[in-house]
Design a protein around this motif. Structure first.
Motif, PDB file in Angstrom:
ATOM      1  N   THR A   1       0.879  -1.171   0.000  1.00 20.04           N
ATOM      2  CA  THR A   1       0.000   0.000   0.000  1.00 20.04           C
ATOM      3  C   THR A   1       0.912   1.215   0.000  1.00 20.04           C
ATOM      4  N   THR A   2       0.983   1.917  -1.127  1.00 14.43           N
ATOM      5  CA  THR A   2       1.893   3.061  -1.200  1.00 14.43           C
ATOM      6  C   THR A   2       1.319   4.253  -0.452  1.00 14.43           C
ATOM      7  N   GLY A   3       0.000   4.430  -0.490  1.00 15.58           N
ATOM      8  CA  GLY A   3      -0.673   5.468   0.283  1.00 15.58           C
ATOM      9  C   GLY A   3      -0.015   6.824   0.161  1.00 15.58           C
ATOM     10  N   SER A   4       0.355   7.402   1.308  1.00 15.40           N
ATOM     11  CA  SER A   4       0.926   8.746   1.332  1.00 15.40           C
ATOM     12  C   SER A   4       2.359   8.792   0.828  1.00 15.40           C
ATOM     13  N   GLY A   5       2.977   7.625   0.647  1.00 17.34           N
ATOM     14  CA  GLY A   5       4.312   7.602   0.054  1.00 17.34           C
ATOM     15  C   GLY A   5       5.190   6.495   0.608  1.00 17.34           C
ATOM     16  N   ILE A   6       5.884   5.799  -0.279  1.00 15.92           N
ATOM     17  CA  ILE A   6       6.813   4.744   0.101  1.00 15.92           C
ATOM     18  C   ILE A   6       7.900   4.677  -0.966  1.00 15.92           C
ATOM     19  N   ARG A   7       9.068   4.210  -0.583  1.00 21.73           N
ATOM     20  CA  ARG A   7      10.141   3.950  -1.526  1.00 21.73           C
ATOM     21  C   ARG A   7      10.497   2.469  -1.459  1.00 21.73           C
ATOM     22  N   HIS A   8      10.784   1.876  -2.623  1.00 17.93           N
ATOM     23  CA  HIS A   8      11.169   0.466  -2.613  1.00 17.93           C
ATOM     24  C   HIS A   8      12.066   0.152  -3.800  1.00 17.93           C
ATOM     25  N   SER A   9      12.713  -1.014  -3.711  1.00 24.44           N
ATOM     26  CA  SER A   9      13.549  -1.504  -4.804  1.00 24.44           C
ATOM     27  C   SER A   9      13.169  -2.947  -5.101  1.00 24.44           C
ATOM     28  N   GLU A  10      13.433  -3.365  -6.358  1.00 22.78           N
ATOM     29  CA  GLU A  10      13.123  -4.728  -6.796  1.00 22.78           C
ATOM     30  C   GLU A  10      14.271  -5.223  -7.672  1.00 22.78           C
ATOM     31  N   PHE A  11      14.879  -6.336  -7.263  1.00 22.98           N
ATOM     32  CA  PHE A  11      15.985  -6.922  -8.013  1.00 22.98           C
ATOM     33  C   PHE A  11      15.837  -8.441  -8.049  1.00 22.98           C
ATOM     34  N   PRO A  12      16.330  -9.063  -9.118  1.00 27.01           N
ATOM     35  CA  PRO A  12      16.282 -10.531  -9.177  1.00 27.01           C
ATOM     36  C   PRO A  12      17.179 -11.146  -8.100  1.00 27.01           C
ATOM     37  N   ALA A  13      16.744 -12.270  -7.551  1.00 34.98           N
ATOM     38  CA  ALA A  13      17.471 -12.934  -6.469  1.00 34.98           C
ATOM     39  C   ALA A  13      18.405 -14.007  -7.015  1.00 34.98           C
ATOM     40  N   ASP A  14      19.441 -14.320  -6.240  1.00 38.35           N
ATOM     41  CA  ASP A  14      20.316 -15.471  -6.488  1.00 38.35           C
ATOM     42  C   ASP A  14      21.062 -15.395  -7.816  1.00 38.35           C
TER      43      ASP A  14
END
Length: 249
Positions: free
Chosen positions: A97-110
């Motif tokens: 739930t990003t709502g009022s604001g969030i930061r995130h990252s996504e990378f392949p594993a292994d």
């Protein structure tokens, strides 16, 4: 890009459109595309992403909507500004739930490539400033049952441990023979071809195809060769969807 609450029209399945993100990640986007140039209230966009081992999404901001990521193959590492770090593997799910604001990252594993499905679900205007939140669910926590003609896993809805601010249902369906899917009265939704091939209401339907649905109806799916689809439906907010890059206003 601005998407209004109006819908493009389609008589049958349409092919997704390949999109290359600025970080080098490729996706097959179901909507909005040139073939279906609008969102599908309450859904902002949907795509299947393919992340090579050396690519990914560095830390970046979002606000105003909810994200559902569902892994098809490989693993994806998630980190965010809430302090969460989690790796999702095949048939695991994550909801942000990003709502009022969030930061995130996504990378392949292994050190391996991965692919998965990502859905953006609009937050109603009254909840745009909701507190950001995160939850995940392992594959074995998502309820799976045998139905007439298919094996159905409930990613969202029913007894799934994942819920959103928007009433909705998200099914992962392995069609063995003939299976019928129904969109409830007042809801909208779509079918997306994950793998294999078959027919939808007699129309050819294969990997990367999408069938948008904007009215209550039942759809008959027929398996030809290992047909796997996701069937997603939800209650519209009846509000304009205004996407500005990583934000939905």
């Amino acid at each position: 890009m601005t998407s209004s609450e109006s819908h493009a029209s389609t008589d049958g399945p349409i092919a997704g459109e390949m999109v290359r993100h600025g970080t080098g990640v490729n996706s097959n986007r179901a909507f909005p595309t040139e073939s279906y140039p609008s969102s599908l209230d309450p859904f902002v966009l949907f795509e299947q992403f393919y992340i090579d081992p050396t690519k990914g999404f560095p830390m970046h901001p979002h606000r105003g909507f909810e994200i559902v990521s569902y892994m098809i193959a490989g693993g994806m590492e998630h980190e965010d500004s809430l302090g969460v770090a989690n790796t999702a593997y095949e048939n695991d799910a994550m909801r942000i739930t990003t709502g009022s604001g969030i930061r995130h990252s996504e990378f392949p594993a292994d050190g391996q490539a991965c692919t998965g499905l990502q859905l953006w679900v609009n937050l109603p205007q009254a909840e745009k400033d909701a507190d950001p939140d995160y939850v995940d669910a392992s594959a074995d926590s998502l309820p799976t049952e045998e139905q007439d003609g298919a094996t159905v896993t409930t990613v969202i809805g029913g007894d799934s441990p994942i819920s959103l601010h928007t009433p909705m249902e998200y099914l992962d369906v392995a069609v063995a023979d003939t299976w019928t899917w129904s969109v409830p009265e007042g809801w909208s939704g779509f079918l997306y071809g994950v793998t294999g091939s078959g027919t939808v209401d007699g129309h050819s339907f294969t990997e990367g195809d999408v069938l948008p649905i904007t009215d209550a109806r039942s759809v008959a799916l027929q398996n030809d060769e290992s047909l796997r689809v996701v069937a997603v439906s939800g209650r519209p907010h009846g509000e304009p969807i205004r996407q500005r890059g990583p934000y939905v206003l």
